[in-house]
Motif scaffolding. Sequence first.
Motif, short mmCIF file in Angstrom:
data_model
loop_
_atom_site.label_atom_id
_atom_site.label_comp_id
_atom_site.label_asym_id
_atom_site.label_seq_id
_atom_site.Cartn_x
_atom_site.Cartn_y
_atom_site.Cartn_z
N ASN A 120 -49.70 61.25 -17.02
CA ASN A 120 -50.76 61.58 -17.98
C ASN A 120 -51.61 62.63 -17.30
O ASN A 120 -52.14 62.38 -16.20
N TYR A 121 -51.72 63.79 -17.91
CA TYR A 121 -52.46 64.87 -17.27
C TYR A 121 -53.39 65.55 -18.25
O TYR A 121 -53.16 65.59 -19.45
N ARG A 122 -54.46 66.06 -17.69
CA ARG A 122 -55.45 66.80 -18.46
C ARG A 122 -55.01 68.26 -18.49
O ARG A 122 -54.75 68.85 -17.45
N LYS A 123 -54.89 68.79 -19.68
CA LYS A 123 -54.51 70.20 -19.79
C LYS A 123 -55.67 71.07 -19.32
O LYS A 123 -56.83 70.69 -19.43
N LYS A 124 -55.33 72.25 -18.79
CA LYS A 124 -56.36 73.18 -18.36
C LYS A 124 -57.28 73.49 -19.54
O LYS A 124 -56.85 73.56 -20.67
N ASN A 125 -58.55 73.65 -19.24
CA ASN A 125 -59.58 73.95 -20.25
C ASN A 125 -59.74 72.84 -21.26
O ASN A 125 -60.13 73.08 -22.39
N SER A 126 -59.41 71.60 -20.88
CA SER A 126 -59.59 70.47 -21.78
C SER A 126 -60.37 69.41 -21.03
O SER A 126 -60.02 69.02 -19.93
N SER A 127 -61.44 68.92 -21.65
CA SER A 127 -62.28 67.97 -20.92
C SER A 127 -61.81 66.53 -21.06
O SER A 127 -61.79 65.78 -20.09
N ASP A 128 -61.41 66.11 -22.24
CA ASP A 128 -61.09 64.70 -22.45
C ASP A 128 -59.67 64.42 -22.91
O ASP A 128 -59.28 63.28 -23.03
N THR A 129 -58.90 65.44 -23.20
CA THR A 129 -57.58 65.24 -23.77
C THR A 129 -56.52 65.15 -22.67
O THR A 129 -56.39 66.07 -21.87
N PHE A 130 -55.81 64.04 -22.66
CA PHE A 130 -54.70 63.87 -21.73
C PHE A 130 -53.40 63.91 -22.52
O PHE A 130 -53.35 63.47 -23.66
N THR A 131 -52.36 64.44 -21.90
CA THR A 131 -51.03 64.47 -22.49
C THR A 131 -50.14 63.61 -21.63
O THR A 131 -50.21 63.67 -20.41
N GLN A 132 -49.29 62.79 -22.26
CA GLN A 132 -48.38 61.94 -21.51
C GLN A 132 -46.96 62.47 -21.61
O GLN A 132 -46.48 62.76 -22.69
N VAL A 133 -46.32 62.59 -20.44
CA VAL A 133 -44.93 63.02 -20.37
C VAL A 133 -44.18 62.08 -19.44
O VAL A 133 -44.78 61.41 -18.60
N VAL A 134 -42.86 62.03 -19.61
CA VAL A 134 -42.02 61.17 -18.77
C VAL A 134 -40.82 61.96 -18.27
O VAL A 134 -40.42 62.96 -18.87
N SER A 135 -40.26 61.49 -17.17
CA SER A 135 -39.05 62.08 -16.61
C SER A 135 -38.28 60.98 -15.89
O SER A 135 -38.88 60.11 -15.25
N GLU A 136 -36.96 61.02 -16.04
CA GLU A 136 -36.14 60.00 -15.37
C GLU A 136 -36.23 60.17 -13.86
O GLU A 136 -36.36 61.27 -13.34
#
Length: 147
Positions: free
Chosen positions: A105-121
């Motif tokens: 779960n990471y915060r995109k650059k220039n984003s204060s509160d929005t996290f994006t979740q990604v997965v990888s095997e």
Amino acid sequence: MSTKAIIMIITFGVLAGIFFRSISMKPDPQISLKNARLEATFSRPGQPARKGSLSANSSGAAAINSLLDKHRGRWKRSWITYAPAVVVNSDDFILNIHRNLLILNYRKKNSSDTFTQVVSELTEKEFDHTSKSILESLVESPPEASQ
């Protein structure tokens, strides 16, 4: 067909194309551990969690950096909630390391509160190496007093 109807159809098509392109694009998170304040938690069912801090220049942080580099371009978006396993977090990301899956779960650059979740095997070898390096680098916090 009227001009208004044609404009509406074209507008809808363009918006749908933009939407579907944005959700189908492969995410490529850019995570930096440099100067990051890292906290790590090892959770195991039925056992107290082990918690502590992790130096950004430790072998554990180096193993995380290596793992993130290896998985560049292999991430997929996910909306599933995962139980914690080996969790490393900072202000800008939370990395949950399972035996066969990385959840970031990471915060995109220039984003204060929005996290994006990604997965990888994840391979078992990657899990074993990374979790061992983190555990060996962990500066454990004193256990929390039970109330």
